[in-house]
Design a protein around this motif. Structure first.
Motif: not given
Length: 197
Positions: A6-12, A16-22
């Motif tokens: 399982d997992g996610v791709i995150e972007s900053r 400066g906060r990491w957010q869910f992207t995919a």
């Protein structure tokens, strides 16, 4: 009982906060212990000494979906990689110091094929080199070939391109998505976070 990924791709974001992207599961990763051993050091046959992104734990500042679904009694082997790290991988570098115990190359007229070593192939090696033991490829003489059922087999030093090709299957799609996001956010500001259960 098997293991799942399982997992996610995150972007900053600019703050400066990491957010869910995919969601990684949207890429439909198969239960591929060979690729997981190569990429993340999870499962596999034990032939990979230097997995690409293993044992890092969770990165700092993970997004809410990671905190909500990636932590628990059954999740393990958390790790991550930024796009900058993925883009810098030498997919043809050796993953171990010597030939694999459980893999060999079978010579084909249209190119070599990576295959699992079978007891029959180990027996053929013993017959070829005069041993009463089943011989794995690292035990074959240097430069030696083994013939079995009309095919020629050779020892192989594994690379990431052999086990988790960057331009095939779901991982190619994951890398493309990360590359495209990195064009917008920056190479260090896009990361894949994975865990297993």
């Amino acid at each position: 009982m098997g293991t799942d990924i399982d997992g996610v791709i995150e972007s900053r974001s600019p703050d400066g906060r990491w957010q869910f992207t995919a969601d990684l599961l949207d890429f439909q990763p198969p239960r591929d212990y060979v690729a997981w051993e190569c990429l993340f050091g999870v499962r596999g046959a034990g032939d990979v000494e230097r997995p690409l992104f293993a044992g890092r734990g969770l990165p700092d500042g993970v997004s809410d979906p990671v905190r909500e679904t990636g932590l628990g009694d059954f999740q393990h082997s958390h790790t991550y990689a930024t796009w900058a790290e993925v883009a810098a991988v030498d997919w043809d570098a050796p993953l171990a110091h010597g030939p694999a115990w459980n893999w060999a190359v079978r010579a084909q007229p249209d190119g070599d094929e990576l295959v699992r070593v079978t007891p029959g192939l180990r027996g053929a090696a013993a017959d070829t080199f005069g041993s009463d033991l089943l011989l794995a490829p690292p035990e074959w003489p240097p430069g030696a070939d083994v013939r079995l059922d009309g095919a020629v087999y050779r020892p192989v030093v594994l690379t990431a391109r052999m086990l988790a090709p960057p331009d095939e299957g779901c991982w190619a799609q994951v890398w493309i998505a990360m590359r495209d996001l990195a064009a917008r956010y920056g190479d260090e500001d896009v990361r894949l976070v994975v865990w297993f259960g």
